[in-house]
Design a protein around this motif. Structure first.
Motif, PDB file in Angstrom:
ATOM      1  N   GLN A  72      -2.759   5.124  -1.288  1.00 49.46           N
ATOM      2  CA  GLN A  72      -3.732   4.080  -0.966  1.00 49.46           C
ATOM      3  C   GLN A  72      -4.124   4.130   0.500  1.00 49.46           C
ATOM      4  O   GLN A  72      -5.297   3.944   0.850  1.00 49.46           O
ATOM      5  CB  GLN A  72      -3.144   2.707  -1.298  1.00 49.46           C
ATOM      6  CG  GLN A  72      -3.038   2.392  -2.771  1.00 49.46           C
ATOM      7  CD  GLN A  72      -2.324   1.077  -3.004  1.00 49.46           C
ATOM      8  OE1 GLN A  72      -1.201   1.042  -3.509  1.00 49.46           O
ATOM      9  NE2 GLN A  72      -2.955  -0.024  -2.634  1.00 49.46           N
ATOM     10  N   GLN A  73      -3.154   4.340   1.359  1.00 52.10           N
ATOM     11  CA  GLN A  73      -3.445   4.420   2.784  1.00 52.10           C
ATOM     12  C   GLN A  73      -4.368   5.601   3.088  1.00 52.10           C
ATOM     13  O   GLN A  73      -5.279   5.503   3.917  1.00 52.10           O
ATOM     14  CB  GLN A  73      -2.144   4.555   3.568  1.00 52.10           C
ATOM     15  CG  GLN A  73      -1.249   3.326   3.481  1.00 52.10           C
ATOM     16  CD  GLN A  73       0.114   3.590   4.070  1.00 52.10           C
ATOM     17  OE1 GLN A  73       0.235   4.286   5.069  1.00 52.10           O
ATOM     18  NE2 GLN A  73       1.153   3.043   3.454  1.00 52.10           N
ATOM     19  N   LEU A 108     -12.754   4.200   3.510  1.00 46.75           N
ATOM     20  CA  LEU A 108     -13.014   2.760   3.521  1.00 46.75           C
ATOM     21  C   LEU A 108     -12.871   2.153   4.917  1.00 46.75           C
ATOM     22  O   LEU A 108     -13.023   2.822   5.921  1.00 46.75           O
ATOM     23  CB  LEU A 108     -12.080   2.078   2.509  1.00 46.75           C
ATOM     24  CG  LEU A 108     -12.196   2.619   1.077  1.00 46.75           C
ATOM     25  CD1 LEU A 108     -11.097   2.049   0.200  1.00 46.75           C
ATOM     26  CD2 LEU A 108     -13.568   2.324   0.494  1.00 46.75           C
ATOM     27  N   SER A 156       0.828  -1.196   0.000  1.00 47.87           N
ATOM     28  CA  SER A 156       0.000   0.000   0.000  1.00 47.87           C
ATOM     29  C   SER A 156       0.865   1.249   0.000  1.00 47.87           C
ATOM     30  O   SER A 156       1.703   1.441   0.881  1.00 47.87           O
ATOM     31  CB  SER A 156      -0.923   0.027   1.225  1.00 47.87           C
ATOM     32  OG  SER A 156      -1.943  -0.925   1.108  1.00 47.87           O
ATOM     33  N   ARG A 184     -13.120  -4.261  -1.392  1.00 46.89           N
ATOM     34  CA  ARG A 184     -12.634  -3.073  -0.685  1.00 46.89           C
ATOM     35  C   ARG A 184     -11.270  -2.658  -1.218  1.00 46.89           C
ATOM     36  O   ARG A 184     -11.004  -1.475  -1.443  1.00 46.89           O
ATOM     37  CB  ARG A 184     -12.559  -3.366   0.818  1.00 46.89           C
ATOM     38  CG  ARG A 184     -12.440  -2.125   1.704  1.00 46.89           C
ATOM     39  CD  ARG A 184     -11.052  -1.567   1.784  1.00 46.89           C
ATOM     40  NE  ARG A 184     -10.108  -2.499   2.348  1.00 46.89           N
ATOM     41  CZ  ARG A 184      -8.788  -2.371   2.236  1.00 46.89           C
ATOM     42  NH1 ARG A 184      -8.254  -1.378   1.545  1.00 46.89           N
ATOM     43  NH2 ARG A 184      -7.976  -3.257   2.762  1.00 46.89           N
ATOM     44  N   LYS A 185     -10.414  -3.634  -1.464  1.00 44.46           N
ATOM     45  CA  LYS A 185      -9.083  -3.328  -1.984  1.00 44.46           C
ATOM     46  C   LYS A 185      -9.169  -2.718  -3.379  1.00 44.46           C
ATOM     47  O   LYS A 185      -8.432  -1.783  -3.701  1.00 44.46           O
ATOM     48  CB  LYS A 185      -8.239  -4.607  -2.026  1.00 44.46           C
ATOM     49  CG  LYS A 185      -6.774  -4.361  -2.361  1.00 44.46           C
ATOM     50  CD  LYS A 185      -6.067  -3.602  -1.257  1.00 44.46           C
ATOM     51  CE  LYS A 185      -4.593  -3.447  -1.530  1.00 44.46           C
ATOM     52  NZ  LYS A 185      -3.897  -2.712  -0.451  1.00 44.46           N
ATOM     53  N   ARG A 230     -11.649  -0.934  -4.584  1.00 50.73           N
ATOM     54  CA  ARG A 230     -12.109   0.438  -4.400  1.00 50.73           C
ATOM     55  C   ARG A 230     -10.964   1.337  -3.937  1.00 50.73           C
ATOM     56  O   ARG A 230     -10.833   2.485  -4.369  1.00 50.73           O
ATOM     57  CB  ARG A 230     -13.259   0.481  -3.390  1.00 50.73           C
ATOM     58  CG  ARG A 230     -14.567  -0.080  -3.936  1.00 50.73           C
ATOM     59  CD  ARG A 230     -15.611  -0.204  -2.833  1.00 50.73           C
ATOM     60  NE  ARG A 230     -15.998   1.086  -2.285  1.00 50.73           N
ATOM     61  CZ  ARG A 230     -16.928   1.882  -2.807  1.00 50.73           C
ATOM     62  NH1 ARG A 230     -17.565   1.511  -3.901  1.00 50.73           N
ATOM     63  NH2 ARG A 230     -17.237   3.031  -2.237  1.00 50.73           N
ATOM     64  N   GLU A 231     -10.142   0.810  -3.065  1.00 49.48           N
ATOM     65  CA  GLU A 231      -8.981   1.566  -2.590  1.00 49.48           C
ATOM     66  C   GLU A 231      -8.059   1.944  -3.746  1.00 49.48           C
ATOM     67  O   GLU A 231      -7.588   3.082  -3.839  1.00 49.48           O
ATOM     68  CB  GLU A 231      -8.211   0.732  -1.564  1.00 49.48           C
ATOM     69  CG  GLU A 231      -6.911   1.353  -1.085  1.00 49.48           C
ATOM     70  CD  GLU A 231      -6.096   0.379  -0.251  1.00 49.48           C
ATOM     71  OE1 GLU A 231      -4.935   0.116  -0.625  1.00 49.48           O
ATOM     72  OE2 GLU A 231      -6.629  -0.120   0.753  1.00 49.48           O
ATOM     73  N   ALA A 234      -6.551   6.880   0.948  1.00 46.81           N
ATOM     74  CA  ALA A 234      -7.862   6.491   0.434  1.00 46.81           C
ATOM     75  C   ALA A 234      -8.601   5.627   1.445  1.00 46.81           C
ATOM     76  O   ALA A 234      -9.793   5.825   1.715  1.00 46.81           O
ATOM     77  CB  ALA A 234      -7.703   5.749  -0.896  1.00 46.81           C
ATOM     78  N   LYS A 235      -7.897   4.671   2.016  1.00 50.69           N
ATOM     79  CA  LYS A 235      -8.516   3.768   2.989  1.00 50.69           C
ATOM     80  C   LYS A 235      -8.917   4.507   4.256  1.00 50.69           C
ATOM     81  O   LYS A 235     -10.025   4.317   4.784  1.00 50.69           O
ATOM     82  CB  LYS A 235      -7.555   2.622   3.311  1.00 50.69           C
ATOM     83  CG  LYS A 235      -8.140   1.597   4.277  1.00 50.69           C
ATOM     84  CD  LYS A 235      -7.262   0.362   4.378  1.00 50.69           C
ATOM     85  CE  LYS A 235      -5.900   0.667   4.939  1.00 50.69           C
ATOM     86  NZ  LYS A 235      -5.112  -0.580   5.171  1.00 50.69           N
TER      87      LYS A 235
END
Length: 271
Positions: A111-112, A119, A107, A127-128, A130-131, A114-115
Motif C-alpha cells: 500500500q505504501q 497517489l 498500511s 484516495r485510500k 484507490r490505494e 502504491a501511494k
C-alpha cells in the motif's frame, strides 16, 4: 435516489478505470513518483529547488539486513498478505470511528508503494480506496521481490534522499549492499518520520527504535533474489524470544511526535 446511485456507480467506475497500469513495473523502473513530484512542487512554491538524490539498485544489491529491518519496522505480515492486511485495516477503521478522525496505521509495504508511486498523502477515503485497489493490482502482477525492490528504491529517507542506495551513501558512506545490522536498523527506524529522524545523527528516540528493530530482525526472512528463484520459505522463528512489547508480527510502537515538513505527509508507514 436512482440518480444518486447512478452517479455513485459512475464515479466508482471512472475511478477504477483510470487506475494506473502497474504491469509496466514488471520490467521498467519508474522515472519519478507522485511523492517526488509533490516534494518538487512544494519546494517550487517556496521558491526553492529541491535536490533529488536517488541511485537505483537491483534487489540483490540491497543488504538482507536492511530488508529484514524494513520488514520488521513497516510490514510484519509481508509474506502472508495479498497487498492488504485486513486485520490491521479493521483495527485502524475501528479506532478511526471511535476517535471520529482518520488515524495512521494498517498500511502494508505494498500500500505504501502504491501511494508513493501514484497517489497523495491525503486522508481522503476515496484516495485510500484507490490505494487498496492499486495494492491488490501490484500483488497480482508483481512478485514480492519486485514489490520490495521498487519500495526500497523510491521511499524517502530525508529531504531529497530517495531509496536505499542514496540513504546508505548519505548517512554511512557505504553502499546499500554493504549495510550491516546496526546501520540497517537505524535506517528502518527513521522511516516513521524521515524528515525529523536523521540516521546520521541519531536521537535517543531513534536509538530506541533501532534497538527494538534489532531484537526482532531474526523473526523475519526477506524474499530471496529472483535470480535464485522465488522463495517459499516462511518467516524464521527467532532464536531468542522477543520481549513482550515487541512480539514478532506486531507493529513497532510509534511515539507521538510533531510531524515533519509538509504537515502529515509521511511517504512510508502511514495510513
Amino acid at each position: 435516489m436512482l440518480a444518486v446511485l447512478a452517479f455513485g456507480f459512475g464515479c466508482a467506475a471512472y475511478g477504477y478505470l483510470t487506475l494506473p497500469d502497474v504491469r509496466v513495473l514488471r520490467s521498467q523502473n519508474p522515472s519519478t513518483t507522485a511523492f517526488i513530484d509533490l516534494r518538487e512542487r512544494e519546494a517550487s512554491s517556496r521558491g526553492d529547488t529541491l535536490r533529488r538524490v536517488q541511485r537505483w539498485v537491483p534487489y540483490n544489491r540491497i543488504s538482507s539486513h536492511l530488508t529484514r529491518a524494513v520488514l520488521v519496522a513497516e510490514d510484519g505480515t509481508f509474506w502472508r498478505h495479498d497487498g492488504v492486511d485486513y486485520d490491521q485495516l479493521r483495527d485502524a477503521v475501528e479506532v478511526s470511528v471511535e476517535r471520529m478522525e482518520f488515524v495512521r496505521g494498517a498500511s502494508t509495504i505494498t500500500q505504501q508503494l502504491a501511494k508513493n508511486l501514484y497517489l497523495s498523502p491525503s486522508k481522503n477515503p476515496i484516495r485510500k480506496l484507490r490505494e487498496l485497489i492499486i495494492a491488490r493490482r501490484l500483488e497480482a502482477e508483481l512478485s514480492k521481490q519486485r514489490i520490495l525492490e521498487l519500495y526500497l528504491n523510491v521511499i524517502e529517507w530525508g529531504d531529497g534522499i530517495y531509496g536505499a542506495e542514496a540513504a546508505a551513501r548519505q548517512y554511512f558512506r557505504t553502499s546499500a549492499a554493504q549495510l550491516g545490522p546496526q546501520e540497517s536498523a537505524l535506517l528502518a527506524a527513521a522511516l516513521v518520520n524521515p524528515h525529523l529522524l536523521d540516521p546520521g545523527h541519531p536521537s535517543a528516540r531513534l536509538r530506541r527504535r533501532q534497538q527494538m528493530i534489532l531484537k526482532r530482525m531474526g523473526s523475519v526472512t526477506p524474499p530471496a533474489s529472483e535470480s535464485a528463484g522465488p522463495s517459499t520459505e516462511p518467516p524464521a522463528v527467532p532464536s531468542t524470544p522477543a520481549p513482550p512489547d515487541v512480539l514478532p508480527g506486531e507493529p513497532i510502537p510509534v511515539e507521538k511526535v510533531p510531524t515533519g515538513r509538509g504537515g502529515d505527509i509521511r511517504p512510508v508507514g502511514s495510513g
